[in-house]
Motif scaffolding. Structure first.
Motif, PDB file in Angstrom:
ATOM      1  N   PRO A   1       8.759  -4.190  -2.283  1.00  0.00           N
ATOM      2  CA  PRO A   1       8.745  -4.123  -0.823  1.00  0.00           C
ATOM      3  C   PRO A   1       8.274  -5.463  -0.262  1.00  0.00           C
ATOM      4  N   ARG A   2       9.074  -6.059   0.504  1.00  0.00           N
ATOM      5  CA  ARG A   2       8.700  -7.405   0.958  1.00  0.00           C
ATOM      6  C   ARG A   2       9.258  -7.662   2.346  1.00  0.00           C
ATOM      7  N   ARG A   3       8.393  -8.118   3.201  1.00  0.00           N
ATOM      8  CA  ARG A   3       8.867  -8.585   4.502  1.00  0.00           C
ATOM      9  C   ARG A   3       8.745 -10.095   4.545  1.00  0.00           C
ATOM     10  N   GLN A   4       9.198 -10.667   5.615  1.00  0.00           N
ATOM     11  CA  GLN A   4       9.108 -12.118   5.757  1.00  0.00           C
ATOM     12  C   GLN A   4       7.642 -12.542   5.792  1.00  0.00           C
TER      13      GLN A   4
ATOM     14  N   TYR B   1       1.534   6.984  -6.494  1.00  0.00           N
ATOM     15  CA  TYR B   1       0.424   7.916  -6.793  1.00  0.00           C
ATOM     16  C   TYR B   1       0.863   9.361  -6.557  1.00  0.00           C
ATOM     17  N   LYS B   2       1.519   9.609  -5.435  1.00  0.00           N
ATOM     18  CA  LYS B   2       1.907  10.990  -5.113  1.00  0.00           C
ATOM     19  C   LYS B   2       2.896  11.533  -6.152  1.00  0.00           C
TER      20      LYS B   2
ATOM     21  N   ARG C   1      -6.207   7.587 -15.226  1.00  0.00           N
ATOM     22  CA  ARG C   1      -5.416   8.240 -16.279  1.00  0.00           C
ATOM     23  C   ARG C   1      -4.204   7.397 -16.665  1.00  0.00           C
ATOM     24  N   VAL C   2      -3.529   6.809 -15.647  1.00  0.00           N
ATOM     25  CA  VAL C   2      -2.249   6.151 -15.975  1.00  0.00           C
ATOM     26  C   VAL C   2      -2.352   4.627 -16.064  1.00  0.00           C
ATOM     27  N   GLY C   3      -3.403   4.045 -15.507  1.00  0.00           N
ATOM     28  CA  GLY C   3      -3.569   2.596 -15.600  1.00  0.00           C
ATOM     29  C   GLY C   3      -2.748   1.822 -14.579  1.00  0.00           C
ATOM     30  N   LEU C   4      -2.731   0.505 -14.779  1.00  0.00           N
ATOM     31  CA  LEU C   4      -2.202  -0.429 -13.783  1.00  0.00           C
ATOM     32  C   LEU C   4      -0.667  -0.466 -13.717  1.00  0.00           C
ATOM     33  N   GLU C   5      -0.042  -0.307 -14.884  1.00  0.00           N
ATOM     34  CA  GLU C   5       1.393  -0.617 -15.000  1.00  0.00           C
ATOM     35  C   GLU C   5       2.306   0.100 -13.998  1.00  0.00           C
ATOM     36  N   PRO C   6       2.181   1.430 -13.840  1.00  0.00           N
ATOM     37  CA  PRO C   6       3.095   2.092 -12.890  1.00  0.00           C
ATOM     38  C   PRO C   6       2.973   1.534 -11.474  1.00  0.00           C
ATOM     39  N   PHE C   7       1.766   1.135 -11.096  1.00  0.00           N
ATOM     40  CA  PHE C   7       1.549   0.618  -9.741  1.00  0.00           C
ATOM     41  C   PHE C   7       2.044  -0.824  -9.626  1.00  0.00           C
ATOM     42  N   LYS C   8       1.881  -1.560 -10.714  1.00  0.00           N
ATOM     43  CA  LYS C   8       2.403  -2.930 -10.741  1.00  0.00           C
ATOM     44  C   LYS C   8       3.927  -2.894 -10.555  1.00  0.00           C
ATOM     45  N   GLU C   9       4.537  -1.966 -11.262  1.00  0.00           N
ATOM     46  CA  GLU C   9       5.989  -1.838 -11.176  1.00  0.00           C
ATOM     47  C   GLU C   9       6.403  -1.403  -9.769  1.00  0.00           C
ATOM     48  N   ALA C  10       5.588  -0.530  -9.161  1.00  0.00           N
ATOM     49  CA  ALA C  10       5.917  -0.053  -7.816  1.00  0.00           C
ATOM     50  C   ALA C  10       5.870  -1.187  -6.791  1.00  0.00           C
ATOM     51  N   VAL C  11       4.917  -2.091  -6.969  1.00  0.00           N
ATOM     52  CA  VAL C  11       4.749  -3.169  -5.981  1.00  0.00           C
ATOM     53  C   VAL C  11       5.636  -4.376  -6.298  1.00  0.00           C
ATOM     54  N   TYR C  12       5.721  -4.739  -7.585  1.00  0.00           N
ATOM     55  CA  TYR C  12       6.443  -5.978  -7.933  1.00  0.00           C
ATOM     56  C   TYR C  12       7.752  -5.722  -8.674  1.00  0.00           C
ATOM     57  N   GLY C  13       8.156  -4.444  -8.768  1.00  0.00           N
ATOM     58  CA  GLY C  13       9.328  -4.112  -9.584  1.00  0.00           C
ATOM     59  C   GLY C  13      10.597  -4.768  -9.098  1.00  0.00           C
TER      60      GLY C  13
ATOM     61  N   ILE D   1       0.854  -1.205   0.000  1.00  0.00           N
ATOM     62  CA  ILE D   1       0.000   0.000   0.000  1.00  0.00           C
ATOM     63  C   ILE D   1       0.884   1.247   0.000  1.00  0.00           C
ATOM     64  N   GLU D   2       1.926   1.209   0.806  1.00  0.00           N
ATOM     65  CA  GLU D   2       2.869   2.339   0.860  1.00  0.00           C
ATOM     66  C   GLU D   2       3.472   2.591  -0.521  1.00  0.00           C
ATOM     67  N   ALA D   3       3.856   1.518  -1.203  1.00  0.00           N
ATOM     68  CA  ALA D   3       4.462   1.660  -2.533  1.00  0.00           C
ATOM     69  C   ALA D   3       3.466   2.259  -3.525  1.00  0.00           C
TER      70      ALA D   3
END
Lengths: 560, 96
Positions: A554-557, A522-523, A538-550, A515-517
């Motif tokens: 961001p990953r914890r145990q 977004y900001k 306006r921008v679609g899924l891709e930028p957010f997909k990249e932010a989360v899974y790039g 969520i943070e990513a």
């Protein structure tokens, strides 16, 4: 508020007496579980993971202080000191005993409440805009029409065994605060070209495994035709809806299989047969009788006190922040609508303890003319607060942890009970909401992010409305462990849309980081006053997909 | 982890409380006091006893769950059953 007449009192009292006999027959063994189950469900009683759960109707989200005190009494006497407000503006008790249920129903009846048709394949509690009768943008108050539909649909002999449950929502404002387009039937009060107010009729919306935004099948329906038209819709559904597969039994499947045009044709054909049936034509006097219950309360003649409030706000930044997030303009000068957040950090969304209920009831009498509302986003609303009382109310609410300034922000989370309570769930929802709440505690940062809804469901049945969260979170089970699928771009408003799946599911521990990513991206991308939803569209899924899974997700145990 | 055996879990009819079938045919709330079947034959015998209790309106919806040993304590293998056995993971401040 609507008050029971003699007929309502008798009906509910007889229903309690009948259920008392049915419970006695079940406990003595005269009824088997298979025989008893449909009877208890018709009275709102489920058997969940740990205990019986009782779902109590709060018609279109309207409650009096007296009723809330009784809900507190029930929580204390018959449950574990709390209740849970739901996305259907109802309240659920999680620890009710079967042998005490008739006493609970009797206690509810004493304050003109019941649990009839809060479960089962029938017309459920009618929901509405929580600001009904008070909102500045409202065209007409939906509550009298909700009440009329309630009376028409309770124990309707033809519609007591529908293929599946049936949900109706009504809004009288252009801004949709009631998720109208996600209902089996949604009604908007709208003027036609001549300025006469009637209903836009939407059918076939719904969430669950097969989510759909509803289709408008009639742009404008005269008010006097409401019941006959609803009767025609229900009849077409009752006759043609699928009964072979519960997953495909809702009206949305029928509407989308036939196509909205064909469904409309069938409804119109039926309607022509029945529209002048006397029992479906409500006399004007009856509508006026019901409407009178929703007349404006005893408002004082006040002038706008915004200047006073502005001075108080500039002197106290915390009061200012709360005003910005939780206070809404009222249509009456000198008054305000106040949202009470049931989303304090670390609290289960929608939960209220018995002590909080009593305190809220006291504050309702002191500050809001004895009436409050429940929103489908699992918060409470004081509809009639004098602007000059806002600061005193805010201070009092802080004492019971109900002044969190987060309405409409990303910690104002909808969450179903999930696997902590629900027999249908695959994963927990409440702890995920709590983790997000604890992760995002900076009020200034939340307000900078702006309007962003997060909705969490613990299974595909979508009681947590995940399909229509700006960010949706769906709990799934994989190899005995809980995982969560994210969707982006959902909306339950007048611009309703279903979210798009972001990618592979993640562990509970990863959710706040993801969520943070998303928020950080977004900001970085937003332009001007764009809300998260506007930017996403306006921008679609891709930028957010990249932010989360790039490359550096961001990953914890992961934890079980 | 492989299960060490099976137990029968159900809701008690009158109050809905989660209960386990014990060796003496009673229903207990404490998982440690319930009967643990260590082979399939014993498990089916337990289930048959539970279904008899269901037909006598003592409990509702009994079924077998897999149990493993977790540091000397009985732990349901499936996540869902672990929550059923231990209670919700939230609102532990409001235990009855």
């Amino acid at each position: 508020m609507y008050r029971y007449d003699e007929f309502d009192h008798t009906l509910v009292a007889e229903r309690v007496a009948t259920f008392r006999r049915q419970v006695a027959r079940r406990l003595s063994g005269d009824l088997s579980e298979d025989q008893f189950k449909p009877l208890r469900l018709m009275n709102g009683l489920y058997l969940q993971l740990h205990a019986y759960m009782l779902r109590v109707n709060i018609p279109y989200g309207c409650l009096s202080s007296r009723q809330l005190r009784q809900l507190a009494f029930i929580a204390r006497r018959y449950d574990r000191n709390f209740g849970h407000f739901t996305t259907r503006q109802n309240i659920q008790y999680n620890w009710i005993k079967l042998d005490e249920t008739p006493d609970v129903l009797a206690a509810l009846a004493a304050v003109e409440m019941n649990a009839m048709q809060s479960s089962g394949n029938c017309v459920r509690n009618i929901t509405a805009d929580q600001f009904a009768g008070r909102a500045q943008d409202e065209i007409e108050d939906p509550r009298p029409w909700c009440e009329l539909i309630r009376q028409w649909s309770i124990l309707h002999p033809e519609f007591s065994y529908l293929p599946r449950k049936f949900k109706i929502a009504v809004s009288g404002a252009p801004q949709d605060r009631a998720a109208v387009k996600l209902h089996d039937v949604g009604l908007y009060l709208r003027p036609n070209g001549a300025g006469v107010i009637g209903f836009e009729v939407i059918v076939g919306g719904g969430q669950g495994r097969l989510p759909y935004v509803g289709h408008t099948i009639r742009e404008w329906l005269a008010k006097e035709d409401l019941l006959s038209y609803l009767e025609a819709i229900l009849r077409i559904y009752n006759l043609g809806g699928r009964r072979d597969n519960p997953q495909k039994a809702r009206i949305k499947v029928q509407v989308n299989a036939l196509g909205a045009e064909e469904f409309r044709r069938l409804v119109d054909e039926e309607w022509e047969q029945i529209r002048f049936t006397p029992q479906l034509t409500v006399p004007r006097a009856e509508i006026e009788r019901i409407t009178a219950y929703f007349a404006d309360p005893a408002w004082e003649q006040l002038t706008d006190a915004s200047a006073t409030v502005a001075r108080q706000r500039s002197a106290d930044p915390a009061f200012d922040v709360w005003n910005r997030a939780n206070v809404v303009a009222h249509r009456r000068p000198g008054y305000a609508i106040v949202n009470l957040s049931l989303k304090a950090p670390g609290i289960a969304p929608g939960d209220l303890t018995a002590d909080q209920m009593d305190k809220v009831a006291e504050l309702t009498d002191r500050f809001s003319l004895g009436e409050l509302r429940v929103s489908h986003r699992q918060n409470l609303v004081f509809p009639d607060v004098q602007q000059v009382d806002l600061q005193a109310l805010w201070q009092a609410l802080q004492g019971v942890s109900l002044a969190t300034p987060n309405i409409g922000t990303l910690t104002d989370i909808i969450a179903c009970p999930g696997l902590d309570f629900c027999a249908l769930a695959n994963a927990r929802a409440i702890p995920v909401a709590q983790d997000i709440g604890r992760h995002f505690t900076d009020v200034a940062a939340l307000q900078d992010i702006g309007e962003l809804t997060i909705n969490i469901s613990g299974c595909m049945n979508a009681c947590g409305h995940h399909h229509v969260g700006h960010i949706g979170i769906l709990g799934v089970e994989k190899n005995g462990l809980e995982f969560y699928q994210l969707t982006l771009g959902g909306s339950s408003g007048e611009d309703a849309s279903l979210g798009d799946r972001l990618g592979r599911s993640i562990s509970a521990a990863e959710v706040p980081v993801a969520i943070e990513a998303i928020v950080t991206r977004y900001k970085a991308l937003r332009e001007g006053e764009e809300r998260f939803l506007d930017t996403y569209r306006r921008v679609g899924l891709e930028p957010f997909k990249e932010a989360v899974y790039g490359q550096n997700p961001p990953r914890r145990q992961a934890v079980a | 982890m492989d299960p060490t055996g099976q137990m029968v879990l159900a809701n008690r009819l009158a109050d809905g409380q989660v209960v386990f079938l014990a060796t003496d045919g009673s229903w207990v709330e404490d998982i440690a006091r319930g009967a643990l079947a260590r082979d399939a034959v014993a498990a089916q015998r337990l289930l048959a006893d539970a279904q008899l209790a269901e037909s006598r309106n003592v409990v509702v919806e009994p079924y077998l769950i897999d149990i493993r040993d977790a540091a000397g304590r009985r732990q349901p293998v499936a996540f869902r059953e672990a929550i059923r056995a231990a209670g919700p993971t939230v609102r532990t401040d409001l235990e009855g």
